[in-house]
Write a protein that holds these residues in place. Structure first.
Motif: not given
Length: 284
Positions: A264, A266, A200
């Motif tokens: 990012t 995750r 994400e």
């Protein structure tokens, strides 16, 4: 107090260590306390990035006491060799109040001729001469612990773990992968990293307002171990934050501080977590 290290060619030691590590893998080097490091290398308290949490809790007078005790310990363990042992004995008796007064100041005119073993000399040199380093903070309910990875060559790394009580544990590693395994165990001590999730992309605004979505928000709120890993270099390096819950590990990777993009998040499995840490450690 003066000290002089036993003769040691750092490049020669690096070559020998590289060969030895290639054959035997990662090897523990030694353990030292905050106080012992302060006695052995007092300048490192200001020059090195590794913290000394025990010393920050002490007053100036208390430091004198623990330094004297640390010096006793180093001598008894034969970590250091003192040529003028009688002068050392007088210093210790005065510094710890054994002469019957409350003074803790160092006697004037006492010059301690102290020699350090090669293992200690090597560890102190490697923490000062690394081409780059990786700094890791581990936050738990028990407090904050630290780990430093000193990068010297593709086949020589030194990992220094620092407990919240000020114990420094030095280990030599033969590869970035070996060093990464130690860091991985540090940020995921319960071995809960399970499987990779979908990446994400986040913005700095989402991070600052804690608007990061329900899965990551739940991981942050329920994390038992929070790790913060950053590359120490001339230019600001990337930052990797890990959240280890009882079931999974989430990572938030920031490519560059203050950048408008490159964040990012995750959930990660063991292999991905190790790969991310290895990439931070590996020389550019």
């Amino acid at each position: 107090m003066q000290s002089r290290e036993m003769d040691m060619d750092l490049q020669e030691f690096r070559a020998i260590l590289g060969e030895a590590l290639a054959e035997g893998g990662s090897q523990p080097l030694l353990r030292l306390t905050d106080e012992e490091i302060a006695v052995l290398d007092p300048d490192s308290l200001a020059d090195c990035v590794a913290p000394t949490p025990r010393l920050t809790e002490l007053s100036g007078q208390e430091r004198e006491w623990v330094y004297a005790t640390a010096l006793r310990s180093l001598v008894s363990r034969e970590v250091v060799e003192v040529a003028n042992i009688d002068e050392l004995d007088a210093l210790l008796r005065s510094g710890t109040g054994e002469d019957g007064d409350d003074s803790t100041s160092e006697p004037s005119g006492v010059d301690i001729d102290m020699r350090i073993t090669p293992e200690v000399s090597l560890a102190l040199a490697l923490r000062r001469t690394a081409s780059r380093a990786l700094a890791v903070e581990q936050h738990t309910s028990s407090g904050v612990a630290h780990a430093l990875v000193y990068v010297h060559a593709e086949d020589l790394y030194m990992v220094e773990r620092v407990t919240s009580g000020g114990l420094h544990m030095f280990t030599l590693a033969a590869s970035a992968g070996d060093a990464a395994e130690m860091v991985q165990l540090f940020v995921d001590p319960f071995d809960v990293a399970d499987k990779d999730g979908r990446s994400e992309q986040l913005t700095p605004e989402q991070i600052s307002t804690e608007n990061v979505g329900r899965p990551l928000s739940e991981a942050i709120n329920s994390a038992m171990v929070v790790g913060q890993t950053v590359v120490l270099a001339d230019a600001p390096g990337p930052l990797l934050t890990t959240y280890a819950t009882d079931k999974a590990v989430w990572t938030v990777y920031v490519e560059k501080p203050q950048a408008a993009s490159g964040i990012t998040a995750r959930a990660v499995g063991k292999n991905t977590l190790k790969k991310m840490i290895t990439q931070l450690i590996s020389p550019s």
